[in-house]
Write a protein that holds these residues in place. Structure first.
Motif, PDB file in Angstrom:
ATOM      1  N   GLY A 197       3.733 -11.139 -15.686  1.00 22.16           N
ATOM      2  CA  GLY A 197       2.419 -11.244 -16.316  1.00 22.16           C
ATOM      3  C   GLY A 197       2.369 -11.069 -17.824  1.00 22.16           C
ATOM      4  O   GLY A 197       1.300 -11.227 -18.429  1.00 22.16           O
ATOM      5  N   SER A 198       3.491 -10.779 -18.460  1.00 21.82           N
ATOM      6  CA  SER A 198       3.439 -10.577 -19.913  1.00 21.82           C
ATOM      7  C   SER A 198       3.032 -11.840 -20.677  1.00 21.82           C
ATOM      8  O   SER A 198       2.380 -11.752 -21.722  1.00 21.82           O
ATOM      9  CB  SER A 198       4.790 -10.107 -20.438  1.00 21.82           C
ATOM     10  N   ASP A 199       3.413 -12.992 -20.155  1.00 20.95           N
ATOM     11  CA  ASP A 199       2.976 -14.245 -20.796  1.00 20.95           C
ATOM     12  C   ASP A 199       1.455 -14.330 -20.762  1.00 20.95           C
ATOM     13  O   ASP A 199       0.811 -14.766 -21.730  1.00 20.95           O
ATOM     14  CB  ASP A 199       3.504 -15.472 -20.031  1.00 20.95           C
ATOM     15  N   TYR A 200       0.918 -13.926 -19.620  1.00 19.59           N
ATOM     16  CA  TYR A 200      -0.532 -13.959 -19.434  1.00 19.59           C
ATOM     17  C   TYR A 200      -1.190 -13.013 -20.447  1.00 19.59           C
ATOM     18  O   TYR A 200      -2.160 -13.375 -21.114  1.00 19.59           O
ATOM     19  CB  TYR A 200      -0.821 -13.531 -17.995  1.00 19.59           C
ATOM     20  N   THR A 201      -0.614 -11.805 -20.600  1.00 18.13           N
ATOM     21  CA  THR A 201      -1.122 -10.858 -21.604  1.00 18.13           C
ATOM     22  C   THR A 201      -1.208 -11.542 -22.971  1.00 18.13           C
ATOM     23  O   THR A 201      -2.219 -11.444 -23.664  1.00 18.13           O
ATOM     24  CB  THR A 201      -0.167  -9.646 -21.754  1.00 18.13           C
ATOM     25  N   ALA A 202      -0.123 -12.236 -23.337  1.00 18.18           N
ATOM     26  CA  ALA A 202      -0.065 -12.848 -24.671  1.00 18.18           C
ATOM     27  C   ALA A 202      -1.198 -13.848 -24.856  1.00 18.18           C
ATOM     28  O   ALA A 202      -1.859 -13.863 -25.905  1.00 18.18           O
ATOM     29  CB  ALA A 202       1.286 -13.521 -24.881  1.00 18.18           C
ATOM     30  N   SER A 203      -1.460 -14.667 -23.840  1.00 16.60           N
ATOM     31  CA  SER A 203      -2.507 -15.657 -24.068  1.00 16.60           C
ATOM     32  C   SER A 203      -3.894 -15.021 -24.009  1.00 16.60           C
ATOM     33  O   SER A 203      -4.794 -15.433 -24.734  1.00 16.60           O
ATOM     34  CB  SER A 203      -2.359 -16.869 -23.139  1.00 16.60           C
ATOM     35  N   ILE A 204      -4.059 -13.991 -23.190  1.00 22.03           N
ATOM     36  CA  ILE A 204      -5.359 -13.293 -23.159  1.00 22.03           C
ATOM     37  C   ILE A 204      -5.633 -12.651 -24.520  1.00 22.03           C
ATOM     38  O   ILE A 204      -6.737 -12.725 -25.066  1.00 22.03           O
ATOM     39  CB  ILE A 204      -5.383 -12.216 -22.042  1.00 22.03           C
TER      40      ILE A 204
END
Ligand code: ASP
Ligand code: MG
Length: 436
Positions: A197-204
């Motif tokens: 989920g870290s990629d998701y964090t970055a885009s959020i």
């Protein structure tokens, strides 16, 4: 403002952390999102499983081993004794926290807090290292602003307001370090955005901070036109639209978490995929624009199960598909591909947790057949303009491959083909040779 995310392998050792530091010190106005050091989240999952199974001896050993690994990293990362000491104390406080669970009862909520330690550790070590080399930066605690709602979706309004407050709290800082993956849930408890989920964090964060760009740094120089682990001589794709990238991320190209495209697309923030091993390479840029026609990439997703429901009753009937879909829905099992004929429908799933129950219910509506070990081969590109020959090219390439299902026309960006997993390698290679 730019958001730069570095994955587990990019911060997987002292040496790699130093490389990341080299990359970011020249940049201004950035938020750096880090994953846990590679292997850590897996170890913490294992630790938690041991605790659930009340194997506290095994859990203790696991923890000791992990602590040793981190001590070694500290030894290699820092050169000044004062920094080594601070880092060691920091490790002790995290590992003492974890250790208490080997002595006490353990709940699901605590499991989330355990998993969060990986990102808390990597960011704390990295930020301390920046201090040692004299680069001004500050930690931005994700647990103070990253939040999911009742549906486990990011609470964008809350995140934006609270991120702004956290940033304003530290004026004059233009390099922030924050944790990927971790967040709080609607009750304020520690939670996470699911594995990877870290990629998701970055885009959020990119959306909340209205960043000019979100960069996802990994070990590969962008999304490739075929799976580089399977096919030789693949090459990075310079540009993809959000829709194309979303299809590719979902179907195999492991480089980007599929959920991370949606927020970026909605806020129209470019996403760039870069390699820490070849920082000078352009990588892949993902934006709203469409560029180039025709086929751009091929990907495959294995571990797929096909379910066929054949029913005399489907003939000229309405409502049959709804009933079938409702059964999958009631078990929260997403369907990927669908093909229908007048008397049968085939669907694919990758989550087989509830397969037995699903099949039992489907049996009431017809004859059910299940095929395991299938792969979806997905051909992605821009097929918007009414061009002829795209499907033809794909089938020409696959004359040797037995095909189980075909899906074309669902979007303007994708042709999906279901084949037996044992044929994946030859199919990808054949498509590659024929199409590129
Ligand atoms: N550390 C988490 C995981 O291993 C999140 C991530 O790396 O993206 O799943
Ligand atoms: Mg990842």
């Amino acid at each position: 403002m730019k958001v730069l995310k570095f994955g587990g392998t990019s911060v997987g050792s002292a040496e790699r952390m130093k490389k990341v530091a080299e990359l970011i010190v020249a940049k201004k106005n950035i938020i750096v999102v880090l994953s846990a050091m590679s292997g850590t989240t897996n170890s913490l999952v294992e630790f938690a499983n041991c605790l659930h199974q009340k194997k506290s001896d095994v859990a203790t050993d696991l923890l000791l081993g992990l602590h040793e690994k981190y001590k070694q990293t500290v030894e290699e990362l820092f050169s000044k004794d004062a920094f080594k000491q601070t880092a060691d104390e920091m490790l002790s406080s995290h590992f003492n926290y974890l250790k208490q669970y080997t002595l006490d009862s353990f709940t699901l909520f605590e499991e989330k807090a355990v998993l969060a330690q990986g990102e808390l550790l990597s960011t704390a070590l990295f930020q301390l290292y920046l201090e040692e080399i004299g680069h001004t930066s500050a930690l931005l605690p994700a647990l103070n602003f990253m939040r999911i709602d009742k549906e486990e979706e990011p609470d964008h309004f809350y995140i934006k307001e609270n991120l702004k407050r956290e940033l304003d709290r530290q004026p004059g800082i233009n390099c922030f370090i924050t944790q990927g993956f971790i967040c709080r849930n609607v009750y304020g408890e520690i939670d996470n955005l699911k594995r990877g989920g870290s990629d998701y964090t970055a885009s959020i964060i990119g959306v909340a901070a209205q960043a000019d760009e979100v960069q996802i740094w990994t070990d590969i120089d962008g999304m490739h036109n075929n799976d580089p682990r399977i096919v030789d001589k693949t090459s990075p794709i310079e540009h993809l639209s959000f829709d194309e990238a979303a299809e590719l991320a979902y179907f195999g190209a492991k480089i980007l978490h599929p959920s991370s495209i949606r927020p970026a697309k909605e806020a129209n923030i470019p996403v760039r995929l870069k390699s820490t091993l070849q920082p000078e390479a352009e990588g892949t840029l993902i934006t709203a624009d469409l560029s180039g026609e025709g086929i751009k990439a091929i990907a495959a997703k294995s571990g797929i199960t096909a379910v066929k429901i054949k029913s005399g009753r489907m003939l000229l009937a309405y409502g049959f598909l709804r009933k079938v879909f409702e059964i999958f829905e009631s078990y929260k099992t997403p369907i990927d591909m669908i093909t229908t004929s007048e008397v049968a429908v085939s669907v694919t799933i990758d989550d087989t947790t509830h397969l037995e129950k699903i099949v039992a219910e489907l049996n009431e509506y017809g004859n059910v057949e299940v095929d395991h070990d299938q792969s979806i081969v997905c051909i992605v590109g821009d097929f918007t303009s009414p061009k002829t020959g795209i499907a033809n090219q794909v089938f020409e390439a696959l004359t040797e491959t037995p095909i189980r299902m075909i899906s074309y026309g669902g979007s303007n960006h994708n042709i999906s083909i279901l084949i037996n997993s044992k044929d994946t390698k030859s199919a990808l290679q054949a498509l590659h040779n024929y199409l590129f």
